[in-house]
Design a protein around this motif. Structure first.
Motif, short mmCIF file in Angstrom:
data_model
loop_
_atom_site.label_atom_id
_atom_site.label_comp_id
_atom_site.label_asym_id
_atom_site.label_seq_id
_atom_site.Cartn_x
_atom_site.Cartn_y
_atom_site.Cartn_z
N THR A 86 0.87 -1.28 -0.13
CA THR A 86 0.00 0.02 -0.01
C THR A 86 0.93 1.14 -0.11
N SER A 87 2.02 0.97 0.54
CA SER A 87 3.12 2.15 0.17
C SER A 87 4.41 1.35 -0.36
N ARG A 90 9.33 3.10 -5.79
CA ARG A 90 7.97 3.30 -5.68
C ARG A 90 7.31 3.27 -6.97
N TYR A 97 -4.03 3.82 -9.89
CA TYR A 97 -3.29 4.25 -8.86
C TYR A 97 -3.47 3.50 -7.60
N ARG A 98 -2.46 3.26 -6.88
CA ARG A 98 -2.81 2.79 -5.49
C ARG A 98 -2.15 3.41 -4.28
N ASN A 99 -2.77 3.66 -3.31
CA ASN A 99 -2.57 4.25 -2.07
C ASN A 99 -2.81 3.27 -0.88
N MET A 141 0.49 10.94 3.06
CA MET A 141 1.37 10.74 2.18
C MET A 141 1.35 12.30 1.44
N THR A 158 4.64 0.54 -8.06
CA THR A 158 3.09 1.04 -8.48
C THR A 158 2.50 0.60 -9.61
N SER A 175 -6.38 14.49 -1.25
CA SER A 175 -7.05 13.29 -0.78
C SER A 175 -7.12 13.27 0.79
N LEU A 229 -2.10 13.06 0.01
CA LEU A 229 -3.17 12.42 1.20
C LEU A 229 -2.76 13.01 2.37
N ALA A 265 -4.58 9.64 -9.11
CA ALA A 265 -3.07 9.69 -8.85
C ALA A 265 -2.95 11.31 -8.68
N TYR A 267 6.06 10.41 4.08
CA TYR A 267 4.86 9.58 4.60
C TYR A 267 5.12 10.03 6.19
#
Length: 463
Positions: A27-28, A379, A315-317, A339, A383, A59, A329, A325, A344
């Motif tokens: 997830t990260s 990353r 995208y993935r978070n 993020m 991703t 976000s 966040l 994306a 982070y």
């Protein structure tokens, strides 16, 4: 790079048995166990201030930790209580946290994505939810007319009448419901008893109110499950035609998550039985028209996730797969992870300490990380692999001013071995994950993880 989703997922038992090893869920990257306590409130404030120059959309994530009941399988950060009045000071503290954050964030930046997670967000009484929604609208620039992706996790057992309408009127347009399993014996064994009729009634209400997406979560590998019983659960769930389905592997780690000690080892399906449950579930979902998005997630072809994947913009978070994306966040509530820019940060995990820190006028940062240039490169690779199942070396070389085969010479033998085993194809220009390699994408990503050997972390198996 857009992917061709016309290829179905291929379940290769021998390949999965060989490569089914523990690994991160990504997830990260770097993953949360590598965050450090040297990242503090001042570091977050600086990151927030610096992010304004980008003008990136925002976000927002809100962690609501409370649950009425303890689900024995759960590994989430939670507070189990029947005292719903605890929600009132909690949302007041969330308002304080937003106010302190807004001292450093340009409030004109649009909120593209909003998510309530937990715990059980609908544990909050309707008045407390209304207060929180008003606070969010006061502090941030929300988008009108369903332009954003605004979602909330729903527990049908903890939902006051009128709450769904309140959420819809505010602008929420997606709900996610934990089902896990519909078999009565399994539900009793994990202490989560929730009828199909109740779940169906909430979905029906949500659709009548105009929520545009319904996502359901299932877990395979729970105690007393059999391939036959889980097939019945899946058959019933598919009659509800959810837009998205997540089929997660139950990771039994009782030493790390004490509630799992209430689950008997002898009740857990064998590894071979778990693989059979997964294989048959995948076949059923594909037959029903669902596409494999990746990392346990399936969606209908016209769902926004499937469309984004076809277009190469998925995208993935920390909240999972997303169509948004390029956002910063911001995270609110105990244990929540933000993020911002190239950082982070995670808030304090203890409820009382988190609240006391806010009362003292400080952002409750417990730990975090500043990403290096190498972190950002890896990353990006991880991703894109998770979202696209492919990697364009020429585009990567241009974006990061490198030559892939030189920069990653040390891991080329591992990639070649996976290529020989049929997980992926690699040449001078690209890496492409094969249909039989997609289920093992976590293992492929691990080849690019520079942190795996640095710290002993107990991860779940990739399947």
């Amino acid at each position: 790079m857009a992917i061709d989703n016309s290829q179905h997922l291929v379940f290769d038992h021998a390949l999965i048995r060989r490569y089914d090893q523990p690994g991160p869920r990504y997830t990260s990257y770097p993953t949360a166990p590598h965050f450090g306590e040297d990242f503090d409130e001042k570091a977050l404030q600086a990151a927030l201030n610096d992010s304004n120059a980008s003008g990136r959309p925002l976000s927002l994530y809100f962690h609501i930790p409370f649950c009425e009941h303890l689900c024995f399988y759960c590994a989430c950060t939670k507070v189990v209580t029947r005292h719903h009045e605890w929600g009132t000071p909690y949302v007041a503290h969330l308002d304080q946290e937003m106010a302190l954050t807004r001292e450093h964030i340009d409030g004109r930046r649009p909120v593209d994505q909003l998510h309530f997670g937990g715990g059980t967000p609908t544990f909050l009484r309707r008045g407390d939810i209304a207060f929180l929604l008003d606070s969010i609208g006061k502090h941030f620039h929300l988008l009108p007319d369903d332009q954003g992706e605004y979602g909330i996790e729903i527990d049908p057992r903890a939902l006051e009448p009128g709450t769904l309408r309140l959420l819809r009127d505010f602008g929420f347009n997606r709900i996610s419901i934990g089902v896990q399993d519909l078999d009565a014996a399994v539900q009793k064994a994990v202490h989560r008893e929730q009828s199909f009729a109740l779940t169906a009634s909430i979905i029906d209400e949500a659709r009548q109110l105009g929520f545009r997406s319904v996502s359901l979560d299932l877990i395979y590998g729970l105690p007393l499950q059999t391939p036959e019983s889980f097939a019945q659960t899946l058959e019933a769930v598919l009659t509800l035609r959810p837009d998205r389905l997540s089929v997660f592997n139950y990771a039994h780690l009782p030493d790390r998550f004490p509630p799992q000690k209430r689950i008997l080892d002898t009740d857990i399906p064998s590894p071979d039985m778990k693989l059979r449950i997964l294989a048959e579930s995948i076949a059923t979902l594909q037959q029903a028209g669902y596409l494999y998005i990746g990392m346990d997630h399936f969606a209908l072809p016209d769902d926004e996730l499937a469309i984004a994947q076809r277009e190469g913009s998925l995208y993935r978070n920390f909240q999972g797969y997303s169509t948004h994306a390029g956002t910063d966040l911001l995270a609110f509530g105990m244990s929540a992870i933000a993020m911002v820019g190239t950082t982070y940060s995670q808030t304090i995990k203890d409820l009382d300490t988190w609240g006391a820190t806010l009362d003292s006028g400080h952002l409750p940062v417990e730990r975090g990380l500043r990403l290096s240039a190498e972190d950002l490169l890896r990353r990006h690779i991880i991703t894109r692999l998770i979202c696209d199942f492919s990697l364009d070396f020429n585009a990567l070389n241009r974006q990061f001013s490198l030559e892939f085969h030189q920069h990653f010479a040390a891991i080329l033998p591992a990639l070649k071995a996976m290529s020989n085993d049929g997980l992926l194809q690699i040449n001078a220009h690209a890496l492409t994950v094969t249909p039989q390699g997609r289920l093992l994408i976590r293992h492929i990503c691990m080849a690019f993880d520079a942190y795996l050997a640095q710290k002993t972390v107990h991860y779940s198996r990739v399947i």
